[in-house]
Write a protein that holds these residues in place. Structure first.
Motif, PDB file in Angstrom:
ATOM      1  N   LYS A  14      -0.051   5.524   3.224  1.00 19.80           N
ATOM      2  CA  LYS A  14      -0.780   5.628   1.516  1.00 19.80           C
ATOM      3  C   LYS A  14      -0.609   6.580   1.052  1.00 19.80           C
ATOM      4  CE  LYS A  14      -4.641   2.386   1.996  1.00 19.80           C
ATOM      5  NZ  LYS A  14      -6.399   2.225   1.340  1.00 19.80           N
ATOM      6  N   ASP A  15      -0.358   7.890   1.587  1.00 20.84           N
ATOM      7  CA  ASP A  15       0.248   8.655   0.981  1.00 20.84           C
ATOM      8  C   ASP A  15       1.928   9.003   0.383  1.00 20.84           C
ATOM      9  OD1 ASP A  15      -0.734  11.897   0.850  1.00 20.84           O
ATOM     10  OD2 ASP A  15       0.873  12.319   1.265  1.00 20.84           O
ATOM     11  N   ARG A  57       2.086  19.754   2.412  1.00 24.43           N
ATOM     12  CA  ARG A  57       0.856  19.145   2.736  1.00 24.43           C
ATOM     13  C   ARG A  57       0.826  19.834   4.137  1.00 24.43           C
ATOM     14  NH1 ARG A  57      -0.316  16.252  -1.396  1.00 24.43           N
ATOM     15  NH2 ARG A  57      -0.769  14.326  -0.785  1.00 24.43           N
ATOM     16  N   GLU A 101       3.577   9.895  -6.950  1.00 23.95           N
ATOM     17  CA  GLU A 101       3.042   9.605  -8.273  1.00 23.95           C
ATOM     18  C   GLU A 101       3.221  10.737  -8.386  1.00 23.95           C
ATOM     19  OE1 GLU A 101      -0.910   7.792  -6.914  1.00 23.95           O
ATOM     20  OE2 GLU A 101      -0.308   6.030  -7.381  1.00 23.95           O
ATOM     21  N   GLU A 102       2.855  12.104  -8.193  1.00 29.07           N
ATOM     22  CA  GLU A 102       2.681  13.336  -8.297  1.00 29.07           C
ATOM     23  C   GLU A 102       4.567  13.626  -8.851  1.00 29.07           C
ATOM     24  OE1 GLU A 102       1.572  17.153  -8.482  1.00 29.07           O
ATOM     25  OE2 GLU A 102       0.184  15.387  -8.825  1.00 29.07           O
ATOM     26  N   LYS A 159      -3.540   5.442   6.408  1.00 30.33           N
ATOM     27  CA  LYS A 159      -4.071   6.819   5.371  1.00 30.33           C
ATOM     28  C   LYS A 159      -3.004   7.496   4.958  1.00 30.33           C
ATOM     29  CE  LYS A 159      -6.488  11.398   5.113  1.00 30.33           C
ATOM     30  NZ  LYS A 159      -7.326  12.352   5.497  1.00 30.33           N
ATOM     31  N   ALA A 169       4.746   3.334  -5.368  1.00 33.00           N
ATOM     32  CA  ALA A 169       3.535   3.826  -6.397  1.00 33.00           C
ATOM     33  C   ALA A 169       4.476   3.420  -7.730  1.00 33.00           C
ATOM     34  CB  ALA A 169       4.191   5.841  -5.968  1.00 33.00           C
ATOM     35  N   HIS A 210       0.680  -1.218  -0.247  1.00 34.02           N
ATOM     36  CA  HIS A 210      -0.189  -0.278  -0.054  1.00 34.02           C
ATOM     37  C   HIS A 210       0.869   1.273  -0.156  1.00 34.02           C
ATOM     38  CE1 HIS A 210       0.364  -0.539   4.372  1.00 34.02           C
ATOM     39  NE2 HIS A 210       0.850   0.480   4.481  1.00 34.02           N
ATOM     40  N   THR A 211       1.916   1.095   0.358  1.00 35.67           N
ATOM     41  CA  THR A 211       3.254   2.424   0.244  1.00 35.67           C
ATOM     42  C   THR A 211       3.958   2.089  -1.241  1.00 35.67           C
ATOM     43  OG1 THR A 211       4.487   0.760   0.837  1.00 35.67           O
ATOM     44  CG2 THR A 211       3.183   1.855   2.633  1.00 35.67           C
ATOM     45  N   LEU A 238       0.746   8.508  -2.756  1.00 36.30           N
ATOM     46  CA  LEU A 238       0.561   9.298  -3.992  1.00 36.30           C
ATOM     47  C   LEU A 238       1.830  11.006  -4.336  1.00 36.30           C
ATOM     48  CD1 LEU A 238      -3.296   9.461  -1.693  1.00 36.30           C
ATOM     49  CD2 LEU A 238      -2.403   8.759  -4.095  1.00 36.30           C
ATOM     50  N   MET A 239       2.413  10.773  -3.586  1.00 39.62           N
ATOM     51  CA  MET A 239       3.113  12.094  -2.984  1.00 39.62           C
ATOM     52  C   MET A 239       4.340  11.638  -4.576  1.00 39.62           C
ATOM     53  SD  MET A 239       3.501  13.595   0.584  1.00 39.62           S
ATOM     54  CE  MET A 239       3.882  12.113   1.658  1.00 39.62           C
TER      55      MET A 239
END
Length: 325
Positions: free
Chosen positions: A274-275, A135, A281-282, A271, A108, A105-106, A278-279
């Motif tokens: 998982k960020d 953030r 990926e960005e 959560k 990317a 889950h961590t 997301l970071m």
């Protein structure tokens, strides 16, 4: 498998590539074949003092770009052959090895157009900068930010990310790195060894101060930076919190932001974990779009990692060093 083995704490300079057991993924984990691993100051810093969760020989390496080799129970979103990258858990064995484990889950996905080397350079330094600016401090267009240590990994990514949102960027560095940090997007450069940083900040901001500070240096430096912050400004710090008592109540109305990226692995917040994905990926998207440089200054072999970590410890490395497997 082959791995760079740390035999005991404070023996990172003596690490050698040796044979060790290939890991097996547990529930929620993926087994990965490492293609590239990024080097970070946290590698030698944690290795110097060791970690109570480690068993020796230990394997360092928090940032890795990999191909999934196998999946543990419950992992459905990834499959063998997927290209991914991640920031690992420093309490567990890392990526300076042919194979490694991490939590599904961590991680990317590595997009088309992003190399393994570029992906491995991003996580620790890139996400630290991203988390601090967006953030935590919510940096906005038109604001002014002071980024300490602009030639380093975190500082270099922070300069580029601040430029993306249209902030005015002041950074500190040595004279030999002036052109480098300006090439990343710095508007003003302060030579911290020969200039008074606070005096220069006040000259550049008409005695108002900066809206935000990212301190990558030390607790003392973070405290010293407080007087250069404008009313309602904020500071994010990664190398020790400032002395909060240096700011009188009802004076500057500052906000303080601790950045402890890797600590999320020890939290109960899925959560927040998982960020990390997301970071990443960005950041990857920005590199592919040509808006962010991975700042790779050198690629090395696994055998050359100890010498490269020694260079990092001397604080004279520009950008990022990546080991290619």
């Amino acid at each position: 498998m082959k791995a760079l083995l740390l035999q005991d704490k404070n023996m990172w300079r003596e690490m050698k590539v040796s044979e060790t057991e290939k890991p097996v993924p547990g529930p929620g984990e993926v087994l990965v074949k490492v293609k590239a691993a990024g080097l970070n100051p946290v590698d030698y810093k944690t290795a110097t003092n060791g970690n109570p969760n480690w068993s020796y020989p230990h394997i360092l390496g928090l940032d890795a770009a990999v191909v999934i080799e196998g999946t543990g129970e419950g992992v459905t979103e990834f499959k063998q052959g997927d290209r991914v990258f991640y920031h690992g858990n420093l309490a567990k064995k890392g990526g300076f090895a042919e194979y490694a484990l991490t939590t599904a889950h961590t991680i990317a996905r590595i997009p088309d157009g992003l190399s393994f080397e570029e992906a491995a350079a991003l996580p620790c330094a890139g996400m630290t900068a991203y988390q601090a600016l967006f953030r935590k401090m919510n940096l906005q267009e038109g604001e002014t930010i002071l980024i300490h240590g602009g030639a380093g990994g975190v500082g270099g990514f922070a300069i580029q990310l601040a430029k993306q949102v249209g902030a005015t960027i002041i950074t500190t560095c040595s004279p030999e790195n002036e052109e480098y940090v300006k090439s990343l997007g710095a508007d003003h450069v302060i030579f911290y060894k020969t200039e008074d940083v606070h005096t220069r900040i006040m000259e550049l901001t008409n005695d108002v101060g900066v809206d935000a500070v990212l301190d990558t240096v030390s607790r003392v430096n973070a405290t010293e930076s407080l007087k250069s912050i404008a009313f309602n400004g904020r500071i994010a710090f990664i190398a020790g919190n400032p002395d909060y008592s240096a700011v009188k109540p009802f004076s500057q109305a500052l906000s303080f932001h601790e950045i402890a990226l890797g600590a999320v692995h020890f939290s109960n917040s899925v959560k927040a974990q998982k960020d990390l994905a997301l970071m990443n990926e960005e950041l990857a998207k920005l590199v592919v779009e040509g808006k962010l440089s991975a700042m790779i200054s050198e690629t090395i072999t696994l055998e050359e990692v100890p010498a490269a970590l020694a260079k990092l410890a001397e604080r004279h490395v520009k950008g990022k060093i990546v080991a290619v497997l």
